[in-house]
Design an enzyme around this catalytic site. Structure first.
Site, mmCIF file in Angstrom:
data_model
loop_
_atom_site.group_PDB
_atom_site.id
_atom_site.type_symbol
_atom_site.label_atom_id
_atom_site.label_comp_id
_atom_site.label_asym_id
_atom_site.label_seq_id
_atom_site.Cartn_x
_atom_site.Cartn_y
_atom_site.Cartn_z
ATOM 1 N N ASP A 160 40.694 39.058 48.412
ATOM 2 C CA ASP A 160 39.372 38.473 48.224
ATOM 3 C C ASP A 160 39.365 37.048 47.705
ATOM 4 O O ASP A 160 38.375 36.338 47.868
ATOM 5 C CB ASP A 160 38.539 39.360 47.306
ATOM 6 C CG ASP A 160 38.110 40.651 48.012
ATOM 7 O OD1 ASP A 160 37.825 40.590 49.218
ATOM 8 O OD2 ASP A 160 38.061 41.699 47.353
ATOM 9 N N TYR A 199 31.045 45.361 48.874
ATOM 10 C CA TYR A 199 31.136 45.870 47.523
ATOM 11 C C TYR A 199 30.953 44.789 46.479
ATOM 12 O O TYR A 199 31.075 43.612 46.756
ATOM 13 C CB TYR A 199 32.432 46.636 47.277
ATOM 14 C CG TYR A 199 33.681 45.942 47.754
ATOM 15 C CD1 TYR A 199 34.276 46.334 48.936
ATOM 16 C CD2 TYR A 199 34.260 44.907 47.034
ATOM 17 C CE1 TYR A 199 35.429 45.698 49.394
ATOM 18 C CE2 TYR A 199 35.404 44.280 47.479
ATOM 19 C CZ TYR A 199 35.980 44.669 48.652
ATOM 20 O OH TYR A 199 37.110 44.039 49.101
ATOM 21 N N ASP A 247 47.772 34.443 29.448
ATOM 22 C CA ASP A 247 48.653 33.490 28.770
ATOM 23 C C ASP A 247 48.434 33.646 27.270
ATOM 24 O O ASP A 247 47.657 32.913 26.659
ATOM 25 C CB ASP A 247 48.330 32.072 29.259
ATOM 26 C CG ASP A 247 49.238 31.025 28.630
ATOM 27 O OD1 ASP A 247 50.035 31.377 27.723
ATOM 28 O OD2 ASP A 247 49.133 29.851 29.016
ATOM 29 N N GLU A 278 53.542 27.219 38.107
ATOM 30 C CA GLU A 278 53.236 28.597 38.516
ATOM 31 C C GLU A 278 51.861 28.961 37.954
ATOM 32 O O GLU A 278 51.713 29.891 37.162
ATOM 33 C CB GLU A 278 54.307 29.574 37.995
ATOM 34 C CG GLU A 278 55.657 29.410 38.673
ATOM 35 C CD GLU A 278 56.759 30.310 38.090
ATOM 36 O OE1 GLU A 278 56.511 31.017 37.091
ATOM 37 O OE2 GLU A 278 57.861 30.289 38.650
ATOM 38 N N PHE A 322 58.236 34.268 40.918
ATOM 39 C CA PHE A 322 58.104 33.916 39.495
ATOM 40 C C PHE A 322 59.120 34.668 38.646
ATOM 41 O O PHE A 322 59.381 34.309 37.507
ATOM 42 C CB PHE A 322 56.704 34.270 38.956
ATOM 43 C CG PHE A 322 55.565 33.470 39.549
ATOM 44 C CD1 PHE A 322 55.732 32.675 40.670
ATOM 45 C CD2 PHE A 322 54.302 33.517 38.967
ATOM 46 C CE1 PHE A 322 54.669 31.958 41.207
ATOM 47 C CE2 PHE A 322 53.244 32.801 39.493
ATOM 48 C CZ PHE A 322 53.429 32.027 40.620
ATOM 49 N N LEU A 348 54.981 32.384 27.068
ATOM 50 C CA LEU A 348 55.005 33.465 28.056
ATOM 51 C C LEU A 348 53.628 33.734 28.660
ATOM 52 O O LEU A 348 52.597 33.482 28.043
ATOM 53 C CB LEU A 348 55.519 34.749 27.400
ATOM 54 C CG LEU A 348 56.910 34.665 26.765
ATOM 55 C CD1 LEU A 348 57.262 35.984 26.092
ATOM 56 C CD2 LEU A 348 57.958 34.284 27.804
#
Ligand SMILES: [Cu+2]
Length: 763
Positions: free
Chosen positions: A386, A471, A529, A641, A663, A674
């Site tokens: 989507d 939907y 994050d 990324e 990744f 991280l």
């Protein structure tokens, strides 16, 4: 002083006091209200109780109409006169597909937020379709600085390693309109006899509509879409009324006149063309099922047939809302964060702080995926990715009192998509505080000492809703006073359906005379994050094991002793948990700072998902949503990324622009900044009760981010809403128990604004 004077003075005094009380009451309410009516409750926040947002700058705010306009005129000026309005553009034209905020780099944003450096330049990201070039391609251009752009940087090669092939571009509305024209004006008339017989077809009658499936073909480079035909039911969902005709349209050619119908499916059989279908029909070779057209009166309608009853329960803020929304920033007494709506990726929040301390830099939806099964071509092929259509782009105005509480704060969203001018979606996002009708905690003590302590669970919620074809997805970020953040989505709206024939029940349930509700999965991917007490974090996994042990005080007996297992996960591989596997029951990100008790301050990721088995990896398109392999994966955060998916993945899933598995390449994740990537999903086998609409009940999944030794104790202990009284106290006294103040504190009438609705787009 005689008696008469005394009486007059007394009367005056009474009147004065009465008037004073009235003024005080009115003042408390913030509004005089009607005489004899209770005063109106205040509609503004008691701002003294709110946290101050960390910065006045709107780093993460979506572009304003002025900024969008400035970018568009700069692009027009830079890209020359060949630019066509995307609303009109043909595949062989150049057009600006989208303009939205280019998120700032994290380092620069933190330098500003934490160290007072000047804010990074505000920039826009424009996706431009270059159809009128020897090598048609898609380019990504960064434009800045806003609000007065002076530079334009082509970042396509830097971000994607080369030019983006043109066939990967999302389908413009204009392209769908041209396909519609091909289907209805050129093709359907070729089977007029059959369609008249089965489906009340009249030439130009347009009693049918076409709905697209996805992806567009079987291999990289294809642009051929199956369209299912449905009765065009006015005022209700056509999605439940397939007539059994599906068409494979090849729209790869840059010239719409060269588009063709590659294959025809009718009620269980395949044909080369509509002309061939018509020939066979006329020759009596087609077994035609006549499909009744139920019109709008049937059970399919969303319009209730029963008279109205009394109003449902309503919440209000007796002393004003306890949060504020200023621009893109939300503040309550506990929480602050910024929010936005990515045109394709959907809702996202930034710089999320609890009691002033940042817990996460970003929490954002990345992708939504639905994988279907069936025995008709559109159903069996369909994998809707989507984000290519756009969770932001297809968000809808929120209806007051239904989509969000009546008194929620509603925020408009500005966008520039397939257009040359910005548009506004009214009430695209809502923010509200809600009493959940559940204690967050409570204890009633009848032993030794008599007391009650508790706290009503009130949450702060940010919500938007995307309607993707049939939907509707509700996207929620929920902030609890325990320091937990809950991220969840619910699915509702219409199911997708197919013409029922043959072994249909292998692919779902029959939900209508000729209608199969087709089996499918829903899943969504989120970027989390977390910055748990700083940027440098470690991933811990905890679970339990039973260890056979001799009973210490009776060693001849054995017992199974439960103990905690703790493991530090050091690499991206170790912290990637496949779907269908059993991950450790506690996974948390922690700092190397400890709480009072010497445990690392952590935040746990607790999943609430029923995603089941992922698409097998030998599927040729699985890499386009390879994030779906993992229920949770923690990777080192990288500016390059930014997202687990791409707006281009839908139209070339066989050569995905972003493959999430890239990744995960065994880098160390100990003491790094991280990102946790979380998948939540569920299986949907449509059933009778999905008619007319799927209900949200039981169709919600997501995850919690919960403090785990992050604090020294439950921070809700400090809530000013806490209730505590002892057996020897008068629980009915307002000084003792805030609940006892309610009859006074909530004596005002809720100040309900008049109902309004953001309207419908008629593009
Ligand atoms: Cu569903």
């Amino acid at each position: 002083m005689n008696q008469k004077t005394t009486l007059v003075l007394l009367a005056l005094a009474v009147i004065t006091i009465f008037a004073l009380v009235c003024v005080l009451l009115a003042g408390r309410g913030g509004d005089g209200g009607e005489p004899g009516q209770p005063p109106r409750c205040p509609s503004v926040s008691p701002s003294a109780q709110l946290r101050t947002p960390p910065s006045q700058s709107q780093l993460f705010a979506d572009l304003s109409p002025e900024e969008l306009t400035a970018v568009m005129s700069f692009l027009t000026q830079q890209l020359g006169p060949g630019l066509v309005d995307a609303a009109q553009a043909r595949p062989s034209d150049n057009c600006v597909f989208s303009v939205e905020l280019q998120l700032p780099p994290k380092a620069a944003a933190l330098a500003h937020l934490d160290r007072g450096s000047p804010p990074p330049a505000r920039e826009a990201l424009a996706i431009v379709f270059f159809g009128r070039q020897p090598q048609p391609n898609v380019s990504e251009l960064v434009v800045g600085p806003l609000p007065h752009p002076s530079y334009l940087r082509d970042v396509t090669v830097e971000r994607h390693g080369g030019p983006l092939p043109y066939h990967r571009r999302p389908v413009l509305m204009r392209e769908y309109q041209d396909i519609d024209q091909l289907i209805f004006d050129r093709e359907l008339p070729q089977a007029a006899g059959l369609l008249h017989h089965c489906c009340f077809y009249k030439r130009q009658g347009r009693n049918l509509v076409a709905m697209n499936a996805a992806p567009q073909g079987l291999q990289s480079g294809d642009r051929a879409t199956w369209f299912g035909l449905y009765y065009n039911i006015s005022g209700a969902g056509f999605f439940l009324h397939p007539v059994g005709l599906e068409l494979l349209v090849d729209h790869r050619a840059l010239e719409p006149a060269h588009w063709t119908i590659q294959k025809v499916f009718f009620q269980g059989r395949y044909y080369e063309s509509l002309a061939q279908l018509e020939d066979q029909f006329e020759a009596g070779l087609v077994n035609v099922v006549l499909i009744p057209d139920n019109g709008t009166g049937g059970s399919w309608s969303l319009k209730s047939q029963v008279p109205r009853g009394p109003s449902p329960p309503l919440q209000f803020h007796p002393q004003g809302p306890r949060f504020s929304v200023q621009g893109s920033q939300v503040a309550s007494s506990l929480w602050t964060f910024s929010f936005g709506l990515g045109a394709f990726s959907g809702p996202r929040i930034f710089d999320i702080r609890f009691r002033g301390e940042r817990l996460a830099y970003e929490i954002s939806l990345q992708e939504a995926l639905a994988i279907y099964g069936g025995n008709s071509p559109a159903a069996l092929l369909t994998r809707y990715i989507d984000g290519s259509f756009g969770m932001g782009k297809y968000s809808t105005p929120l209806t007051r009192g239904v989509d969000c509480p009546y008194l929620a704060t509603y925020v408009d969203w500005h966008f520039l998509l397939e257009s040359q001018a910005p548009k506004t979606m009214r009430d695209a996002i809502c923010v509200f505080e809600q009493n959940q009708g559940l204690p967050l905690r409570r204890h009633h003590s009848n032993f030794y000492s008599h007391y009650f302590g508790g706290l009503a669970e009130t949450v702060l919620v940010l919500r938007s809703v995307s309607t993707l074809l049939n939907y509707d997805y509700l996207w929620d970020m929920v902030f609890h006073s325990s320091g937990a953040i809950e991220v969840r989505f619910h699915a509702t709206g219409y199911i997708s359906s197919a013409f029922l024939f043959g072994a249909a029940r292998r692919y779902g349930n029959q939900v209508g005379e000729h209608t199969l509700g087709t089996v499918h999965t829903h899943s969504a991917h989120f970027k989390v994050d977390l910055d748990v007490a700083g940027l440098e974090n470690w991933v811990w996994a905890e679970d339990t094991s039973y260890v056979p042990t001799a009973v210490p005080w009776s060693p001849e007996h054995q017992m199974q002793r439960l103990q905690v297992t703790r493991k530090l996960l050091e690499t991206e591989e170790q912290a990637a948990f496949p779907l269908g596997g059993t991950p450790p029951r506690y996974v948390y990100l922690a700092s190397n700072h400890s709480n009072k008790w010497g445990h690392p301050r952590g935040y746990r990721i607790q999943m609430l998902s029923f995603a089941g088995e992922p698409l097998p990896q030998n599927s040729s398109m699985e890499r386009a949503f390879s994030w779906g392999r993992y229920q949770l994966a923690v990777t080192r955060r990288k500016e390059e990324e930014p997202s687990s998916t791409s707006v281009y993945n839908q139209n070339d899933p066989w050569a995905p622009t972003v493959d999430f598995t890239d990744f995960i390449n065994n880098e160390t994740i100990a003491g790094e900044d991280l990102v946790a990537w979380v998948t939540a999903g569920f299986l949907h086998i449509p059933h009778a009760e999905d008619i007319p609409n799927t209900v949200t009940v039981g169709n919600g999944v997501g995850f919690f981010l919960r403090p785990y030794n992050f604090f020294d104790q439950d921070p809700s202990f400090d809530s000013p809403d806490s209730v505590y009284f002892r057996g020897d106290q008068d629980a009915g006294a307002c000084e003792v128990n805030p609940m006892a103040c309610l009859p006074q504190a909530a004596a005002c009438a809720p100040d309900l604004p008049a109902f309004s609705h953001g309207g419908f787009s008629h593009s």
